[in-house]
Design a protein around this motif. Sequence first.
Motif, PDB file in Angstrom:
ATOM      1  N   LEU A   8       0.735  -1.203  -0.149  1.00  0.00           N
ATOM      2  CA  LEU A   8      -0.124   0.033   0.138  1.00  0.00           C
ATOM      3  C   LEU A   8       1.028   1.217   0.070  1.00  0.00           C
ATOM      4  O   LEU A   8       0.378   2.405   0.207  1.00  0.00           O
ATOM      5  CB  LEU A   8      -1.120  -0.022   1.212  1.00  0.00           C
ATOM      6  N   VAL A 181     -15.317  -4.128  -0.351  1.00  0.00           N
ATOM      7  CA  VAL A 181     -15.176  -2.690  -0.868  1.00  0.00           C
ATOM      8  C   VAL A 181     -16.671  -2.054  -0.525  1.00  0.00           C
ATOM      9  O   VAL A 181     -17.582  -2.892  -0.916  1.00  0.00           O
ATOM     10  CB  VAL A 181     -14.870  -2.455  -2.419  1.00  0.00           C
ATOM     11  N   TYR A 212     -11.902  -1.264   1.203  1.00  0.00           N
ATOM     12  CA  TYR A 212     -11.752  -0.294   0.002  1.00  0.00           C
ATOM     13  C   TYR A 212     -13.149   0.289   0.209  1.00  0.00           C
ATOM     14  O   TYR A 212     -13.998   0.143   0.860  1.00  0.00           O
ATOM     15  CB  TYR A 212     -11.329  -0.768  -0.969  1.00  0.00           C
ATOM     16  N   CYS A 213     -13.091   1.588  -0.430  1.00  0.00           N
ATOM     17  CA  CYS A 213     -14.184   2.461  -0.853  1.00  0.00           C
ATOM     18  C   CYS A 213     -14.198   2.783  -2.550  1.00  0.00           C
ATOM     19  O   CYS A 213     -13.274   3.268  -2.850  1.00  0.00           O
ATOM     20  CB  CYS A 213     -14.314   3.621   0.185  1.00  0.00           C
ATOM     21  N   LYS A 214     -15.533   2.726  -2.900  1.00  0.00           N
ATOM     22  CA  LYS A 214     -15.831   3.230  -4.467  1.00  0.00           C
ATOM     23  C   LYS A 214     -16.430   4.685  -4.272  1.00  0.00           C
ATOM     24  O   LYS A 214     -17.466   5.064  -3.778  1.00  0.00           O
ATOM     25  CB  LYS A 214     -16.736   2.061  -4.921  1.00  0.00           C
ATOM     26  N   PHE A 243      -9.614   7.087   3.555  1.00  0.00           N
ATOM     27  CA  PHE A 243      -8.911   5.534   2.889  1.00  0.00           C
ATOM     28  C   PHE A 243      -7.597   5.745   2.105  1.00  0.00           C
ATOM     29  O   PHE A 243      -6.843   4.972   1.769  1.00  0.00           O
ATOM     30  CB  PHE A 243      -9.946   4.938   1.744  1.00  0.00           C
ATOM     31  N   GLU A 246      -4.633   4.673  -1.648  1.00  0.00           N
ATOM     32  CA  GLU A 246      -4.443   3.428  -2.130  1.00  0.00           C
ATOM     33  C   GLU A 246      -5.620   2.536  -2.043  1.00  0.00           C
ATOM     34  O   GLU A 246      -5.727   1.296  -2.273  1.00  0.00           O
ATOM     35  CB  GLU A 246      -3.135   2.776  -1.362  1.00  0.00           C
ATOM     36  N   ARG A 247      -6.898   3.007  -1.353  1.00  0.00           N
ATOM     37  CA  ARG A 247      -8.049   1.868  -1.066  1.00  0.00           C
ATOM     38  C   ARG A 247      -9.282   2.752  -1.610  1.00  0.00           C
ATOM     39  O   ARG A 247     -10.203   2.637  -1.196  1.00  0.00           O
ATOM     40  CB  ARG A 247      -7.964   1.770   0.298  1.00  0.00           C
ATOM     41  N   VAL A 248      -9.116   3.609  -2.551  1.00  0.00           N
ATOM     42  CA  VAL A 248     -10.374   3.970  -3.432  1.00  0.00           C
ATOM     43  C   VAL A 248     -10.308   3.717  -4.782  1.00  0.00           C
ATOM     44  O   VAL A 248      -9.226   3.477  -5.276  1.00  0.00           O
ATOM     45  CB  VAL A 248     -10.263   5.524  -3.153  1.00  0.00           C
ATOM     46  N   ASN A 290      -5.834   0.467  -8.129  1.00  0.00           N
ATOM     47  CA  ASN A 290      -6.487  -0.140  -6.868  1.00  0.00           C
ATOM     48  C   ASN A 290      -7.649  -1.216  -7.244  1.00  0.00           C
ATOM     49  O   ASN A 290      -7.657  -2.054  -6.438  1.00  0.00           O
ATOM     50  CB  ASN A 290      -6.907   0.976  -6.027  1.00  0.00           C
ATOM     51  N   PHE A 294      -7.709  -4.762  -6.035  1.00  0.00           N
ATOM     52  CA  PHE A 294      -8.422  -5.333  -5.051  1.00  0.00           C
ATOM     53  C   PHE A 294      -8.889  -6.818  -5.708  1.00  0.00           C
ATOM     54  O   PHE A 294      -9.404  -7.466  -5.006  1.00  0.00           O
ATOM     55  CB  PHE A 294      -9.509  -4.355  -5.058  1.00  0.00           C
TER      56      PHE A 294
END
Length: 302
Positions: A8, A181, A212-214, A243, A246-248, A290, A294
């Motif tokens: 990450l 996510v 994660y999050c969209k 986030f 790195e997590r979107v 990402n 994922f």
Amino acid sequence: MGCSPCSLNFSGCNSNWGERRVRVDAHQHYWKLERGDYGWISPEMKAIYKDFGPADLLRHLTDNGIDKTIVVQAAPTLRDTEFMLELAASNESIAGIVGWLDLHSPNYLEQFQTFRKHPSFVGFRVMIQEMENADEVLEPEVIEALRHFAGIGFPVDLLMHSSQLPSVLKLLKAVPGLHAVIDHIAKPDIAAGQWQPWAEQMEEIASYPGIYCKLSGMVTEADHRAWQPEQLTPYIRHTLDLFGPERVMFGSDWPVCLLAASYDQVVRTLDEALPKTWGEREKAALFGGNALRFYKLEHLQR
């Protein structure tokens, strides 16, 4: 070579960022109304009450430089997943399919193994939004199933309204290793200007490193006829702060977005809301890297 799936830290990535990266729309849908399992799509929804297939999206992908998409189930049926897998077999633009499994069924693993034979089956979605009581997601058989998928690191999408976040937080405490996510930034009521408790609850969700999050579905949570880009900016920035880059993931939620905005508007609104400090690495991660990591599709980046 792409970044390590578990890394990450952008500074640890040896990728040549001078090369063009694969751009991915991590959340869109296709449907055929005659199939008859889309009970939520009504004739009153004129903009989307018709069939949508890959040919209808192709021009929008080309215009926005999107190479691949993740197609997400539009009906909680096994038949819908089969329909999408058939589309993936004949359309190169589809990177992966997020289907549906009946986690209440004792045969859910058989369903999973059948779908997993298809290389494009990359995840499944839990429809908390459709539960009469969101605590249904905490029922023993669901928890058992999700612990299994957490154990093998299989990707899971979670769809909910912001009012259901307390149940989602209980779920994450029960299955802390879930590789999941949050769809549509958990659907806060943007039209009403809702901020709390959504903002604090999302902070707690972001504390789980596997979540994660969209950045998707926001225009349809705003006033369909009168939304303005600046109304979405605080929600986008808060999500990015929580986030990190790195997590979107970017998701258009096309064609559902057509109830409020065009594909081009959705892309432009997100792009213009990004922090001025973001460079090409962060943008490449949001708009593709990402999602590929994922959904375990890193090979598409090479």
